[in-house]
Write a protein that holds these residues in place. Sequence first.
Motif, PDB file in Angstrom:
ATOM      1  N   ALA A   1       0.828  -1.213   0.000  1.00 20.17           N
ATOM      2  CA  ALA A   1       0.000   0.000   0.000  1.00 20.17           C
ATOM      3  C   ALA A   1       0.859   1.257   0.000  1.00 20.17           C
ATOM      4  O   ALA A   1       0.542   2.244  -0.679  1.00 20.17           O
ATOM      5  CB  ALA A   1      -0.948  -0.005   1.198  1.00 20.17           C
ATOM      6  N   GLU A   2       1.966   1.237   0.755  1.00 17.66           N
ATOM      7  CA  GLU A   2       2.871   2.386   0.773  1.00 17.66           C
ATOM      8  C   GLU A   2       3.481   2.612  -0.618  1.00 17.66           C
ATOM      9  O   GLU A   2       3.564   3.745  -1.096  1.00 17.66           O
ATOM     10  CB  GLU A   2       3.987   2.197   1.806  1.00 17.66           C
ATOM     11  CG  GLU A   2       3.528   2.278   3.246  1.00 17.66           C
ATOM     12  CD  GLU A   2       3.042   3.657   3.643  1.00 17.66           C
ATOM     13  OE1 GLU A   2       3.872   4.532   3.921  1.00 17.66           O
ATOM     14  OE2 GLU A   2       1.810   3.854   3.674  1.00 17.66           O
ATOM     15  N   LEU A   3       3.892   1.545  -1.261  1.00 16.12           N
ATOM     16  CA  LEU A   3       4.464   1.666  -2.611  1.00 16.12           C
ATOM     17  C   LEU A   3       3.428   2.221  -3.575  1.00 16.12           C
ATOM     18  O   LEU A   3       3.737   3.062  -4.419  1.00 16.12           O
ATOM     19  CB  LEU A   3       4.978   0.308  -3.107  1.00 16.12           C
ATOM     20  CG  LEU A   3       6.101  -0.345  -2.304  1.00 16.12           C
ATOM     21  CD1 LEU A   3       6.476  -1.686  -2.915  1.00 16.12           C
ATOM     22  CD2 LEU A   3       7.308   0.559  -2.172  1.00 16.12           C
ATOM     23  N   ASP A   4       2.192   1.767  -3.438  1.00 13.26           N
ATOM     24  CA  ASP A   4       1.125   2.201  -4.349  1.00 13.26           C
ATOM     25  C   ASP A   4       0.776   3.669  -4.191  1.00 13.26           C
ATOM     26  O   ASP A   4       0.370   4.317  -5.160  1.00 13.26           O
ATOM     27  CB  ASP A   4      -0.134   1.351  -4.140  1.00 13.26           C
ATOM     28  CG  ASP A   4       0.022  -0.070  -4.649  1.00 13.26           C
ATOM     29  OD1 ASP A   4       0.968  -0.348  -5.427  1.00 13.26           O
ATOM     30  OD2 ASP A   4      -0.801  -0.924  -4.251  1.00 13.26           O
ATOM     31  N   ARG A   5       0.919   4.221  -2.994  1.00  8.94           N
ATOM     32  CA  ARG A   5       0.523   5.623  -2.780  1.00  8.94           C
ATOM     33  C   ARG A   5       1.666   6.623  -2.984  1.00  8.94           C
ATOM     34  O   ARG A   5       1.443   7.826  -2.957  1.00  8.94           O
ATOM     35  CB  ARG A   5      -0.109   5.793  -1.400  1.00  8.94           C
ATOM     36  CG  ARG A   5       0.843   5.826  -0.246  1.00  8.94           C
ATOM     37  CD  ARG A   5       0.101   6.032   1.086  1.00  8.94           C
ATOM     38  NE  ARG A   5       1.017   6.242   2.182  1.00  8.94           N
ATOM     39  CZ  ARG A   5       1.470   7.435   2.579  1.00  8.94           C
ATOM     40  NH1 ARG A   5       1.066   8.529   1.981  1.00  8.94           N
ATOM     41  NH2 ARG A   5       2.323   7.528   3.576  1.00  8.94           N
ATOM     42  N   ALA A   6       2.856   6.112  -3.182  1.00  8.22           N
ATOM     43  CA  ALA A   6       4.032   6.990  -3.267  1.00  8.22           C
ATOM     44  C   ALA A   6       4.107   7.758  -4.581  1.00  8.22           C
ATOM     45  O   ALA A   6       3.672   7.279  -5.630  1.00  8.22           O
ATOM     46  CB  ALA A   6       5.297   6.153  -3.107  1.00  8.22           C
ATOM     47  N   GLU A   7       4.700   8.940  -4.493  1.00  6.75           N
ATOM     48  CA  GLU A   7       5.103   9.680  -5.693  1.00  6.75           C
ATOM     49  C   GLU A   7       6.438   9.069  -6.130  1.00  6.75           C
ATOM     50  O   GLU A   7       7.339   8.900  -5.319  1.00  6.75           O
ATOM     51  CB  GLU A   7       5.296  11.156  -5.369  1.00  6.75           C
ATOM     52  CG  GLU A   7       5.827  11.965  -6.526  1.00  6.75           C
ATOM     53  CD  GLU A   7       6.184  13.397  -6.134  1.00  6.75           C
ATOM     54  OE1 GLU A   7       6.875  14.045  -6.939  1.00  6.75           O
ATOM     55  OE2 GLU A   7       5.798  13.849  -5.043  1.00  6.75           O
TER      56      GLU A   7
END
Length: 137
Positions: A37-43
């Motif tokens: 989820a962190e990877l998916d929301r990152a710029e």
Amino acid sequence: MNSKPQIVLTSQDLERLETLLESLPSNAFPGKEELRAELDRAEIVEPNQIPPTVVTMNSTVRFRINSSGEDFCLTLVYPKDVDGSGERISILAPVGSALLGLSTGDEIEWPRPGGGTIKVRIVEVVYQPEREGKFYR
């Protein structure tokens, strides 16, 4: 309402972490979905465009415990690079995945030994490979 700080990742870290996640069984570690989820929301930016104050893989970070003012340092590493010294934290640890992409001044909840959490603030990215021109580590 989303209270998570904005995170920035390099395309290189994203690619390597996605490869790592794909290589692990679905139940390999407790925080796998949270890291995804962190990877998916990152710029996502190119390694040479990452701000020098952002935590990337292999960065060394100085933290301050808000309640005590005590400082400590950790280096965020891939699982193969954890050495038991207590100075390195795996990206697969919940705290490790929470650190990735944060910037100087950001705060996170840190698990306390024995339960509960403490609030810590990123004081400084002491070392960042990209800032040193090391894009292909």
